[in-house]
Scaffold this motif. Structure first.
Motif, mmCIF file in Angstrom:
data_model
loop_
_atom_site.group_PDB
_atom_site.id
_atom_site.type_symbol
_atom_site.label_atom_id
_atom_site.label_comp_id
_atom_site.label_asym_id
_atom_site.label_seq_id
_atom_site.Cartn_x
_atom_site.Cartn_y
_atom_site.Cartn_z
ATOM 1 N N LEU A 1 -3.331 -0.849 2.086
ATOM 2 C CA LEU A 1 -3.884 0.522 1.714
ATOM 3 C C LEU A 1 -4.040 1.394 3.196
ATOM 4 O O LEU A 1 -3.752 2.511 2.898
ATOM 5 C CB LEU A 1 -4.837 0.296 0.987
ATOM 6 C CG LEU A 1 -4.642 -0.241 -0.517
ATOM 7 C CD1 LEU A 1 -5.733 -0.584 -1.265
ATOM 8 C CD2 LEU A 1 -3.636 0.703 -1.251
ATOM 9 N N ALA B 1 -0.970 2.507 4.768
ATOM 10 C CA ALA B 1 -0.207 3.426 3.738
ATOM 11 C C ALA B 1 -1.033 4.887 3.876
ATOM 12 O O ALA B 1 -0.296 5.966 3.880
ATOM 13 C CB ALA B 1 -0.033 2.837 2.348
ATOM 14 N N THR B 2 -2.420 4.559 3.664
ATOM 15 C CA THR B 2 -3.200 5.893 3.679
ATOM 16 C C THR B 2 -3.086 6.745 4.961
ATOM 17 O O THR B 2 -2.714 7.904 5.142
ATOM 18 C CB THR B 2 -4.404 5.597 3.433
ATOM 19 O OG1 THR B 2 -4.775 4.908 2.199
ATOM 20 C CG2 THR B 2 -5.372 6.647 3.724
ATOM 21 N N SER C 1 5.178 9.051 2.268
ATOM 22 C CA SER C 1 5.031 7.984 1.156
ATOM 23 C C SER C 1 5.578 6.647 1.617
ATOM 24 O O SER C 1 6.124 6.353 2.472
ATOM 25 C CB SER C 1 6.079 8.412 0.057
ATOM 26 O OG SER C 1 5.934 9.424 -0.523
ATOM 27 N N ILE D 1 -3.000 -3.066 -6.659
ATOM 28 C CA ILE D 1 -2.936 -1.687 -5.848
ATOM 29 C C ILE D 1 -2.293 -0.657 -6.669
ATOM 30 O O ILE D 1 -2.896 0.421 -6.657
ATOM 31 C CB ILE D 1 -1.843 -2.126 -4.734
ATOM 32 C CG1 ILE D 1 -2.413 -3.026 -3.459
ATOM 33 C CG2 ILE D 1 -1.381 -0.789 -4.042
ATOM 34 C CD1 ILE D 1 -1.401 -3.501 -2.783
ATOM 35 N N LEU D 2 -1.286 -0.899 -7.442
ATOM 36 C CA LEU D 2 -0.908 0.300 -8.175
ATOM 37 C C LEU D 2 -1.931 0.949 -9.299
ATOM 38 O O LEU D 2 -1.549 1.899 -9.817
ATOM 39 C CB LEU D 2 0.657 -0.130 -8.737
ATOM 40 C CG LEU D 2 1.562 -0.412 -7.770
ATOM 41 C CD1 LEU D 2 2.835 -0.781 -8.530
ATOM 42 C CD2 LEU D 2 1.965 0.844 -6.900
ATOM 43 N N ALA E 1 -3.306 3.664 -7.543
ATOM 44 C CA ALA E 1 -2.469 4.215 -6.716
ATOM 45 C C ALA E 1 -2.318 5.669 -6.567
ATOM 46 O O ALA E 1 -2.157 6.103 -7.744
ATOM 47 C CB ALA E 1 -1.370 3.446 -6.389
ATOM 48 N N LEU F 1 2.182 6.475 -3.256
ATOM 49 C CA LEU F 1 2.189 4.783 -2.720
ATOM 50 C C LEU F 1 2.991 4.295 -3.991
ATOM 51 O O LEU F 1 2.556 4.419 -5.175
ATOM 52 C CB LEU F 1 0.691 4.411 -2.851
ATOM 53 C CG LEU F 1 0.634 2.872 -2.609
ATOM 54 C CD1 LEU F 1 1.206 2.400 -1.092
ATOM 55 C CD2 LEU F 1 -0.792 2.409 -2.559
ATOM 56 N N LYS F 2 3.996 3.413 -3.731
ATOM 57 C CA LYS F 2 4.841 2.769 -4.662
ATOM 58 C C LYS F 2 5.227 1.426 -4.440
ATOM 59 O O LYS F 2 4.969 0.978 -3.071
ATOM 60 C CB LYS F 2 6.101 3.570 -4.959
ATOM 61 C CG LYS F 2 5.927 5.206 -5.352
ATOM 62 C CD LYS F 2 6.970 5.957 -5.483
ATOM 63 C CE LYS F 2 6.788 7.519 -5.843
ATOM 64 N NZ LYS F 2 5.807 8.001 -6.236
ATOM 65 N N THR F 3 5.954 0.656 -5.287
ATOM 66 C CA THR F 3 6.529 -0.451 -4.959
ATOM 67 C C THR F 3 8.076 -0.411 -4.852
ATOM 68 O O THR F 3 8.637 0.474 -5.381
ATOM 69 C CB THR F 3 5.987 -1.582 -5.804
ATOM 70 O OG1 THR F 3 6.584 -1.189 -7.206
ATOM 71 C CG2 THR F 3 4.589 -1.760 -6.187
#
Length: 146
Positions: free
Chosen positions: A12, A15-16, A25, A50-51, A54, A58-60
């Motif tokens: 996180l 990504a942030t 992204s 996480i999702l 989210a 933020l994706k998988t």
């Protein structure tokens, strides 16, 4: 192997920062299955955690390999643990920072690291979750400067 996975906090934080600093992204890679499996520990529960809250950036990565390869091929850069997707990303225009843990015991980036003009490796003594967020982002920065 737990040593070769980021933890929730690191994933996180990185990504942030990538979103805040560069408007990017992030698509996170997860391993299907249960984390308690000693032969092949999965990270499905971590993905769900996480999702659950989210933000939209933020994706998988999708579960289908051809789609994953397409996403990696179009990525500005990739940050992946030692494995097949890391080697695929090393061949792509965006390049890759490969993450390794316990060289000599688990995997040695000198022998198994990503190869290519836009490929580099970071190594942690114990676990890749021990890598500092700033260190990871510094390694990724040259790949994002295109």
């Amino acid at each position: 192997m737990l040593e070769q996975r980021l933890d929730l906090g690191h994933a996180l934080a990185e990504a942030t920062r990538l979103h805040a600093d560069r408007g990017l992204s992030t698509a996170l890679q997860f391993t299907p299955g249960d984390a308690g499996n000693p032969l092949y520990p999965g990270s499905g529960a971590l993905a769900a955690e996480i999702l659950a809250g989210a933000p939209p950036w933020l994706k998988t990565l999708p579960p289908e390999l051809p789609t994953v390869v397409g996403v990696i091929g179009r990525a500005r850069a990739s940050l992946l643990p030692d494995g097949g997707l890391m080697h695929i990303a090393a061949l792509c225009p965006g390049g890759v920072v490969g993450l390794f843990a316990q060289p000599g015991r688990l995997s040695d980036p000198g022998r198994w690291g990503p190869v290519g003009p836009r490929a580099t490796a970071l190594t942690a003594d114990r676990a890749i979750a021990d890598l500092d967020t700033d260190e990871v982002l510094r390694a990724l920065a040259p790949l994002l400067e295109r």
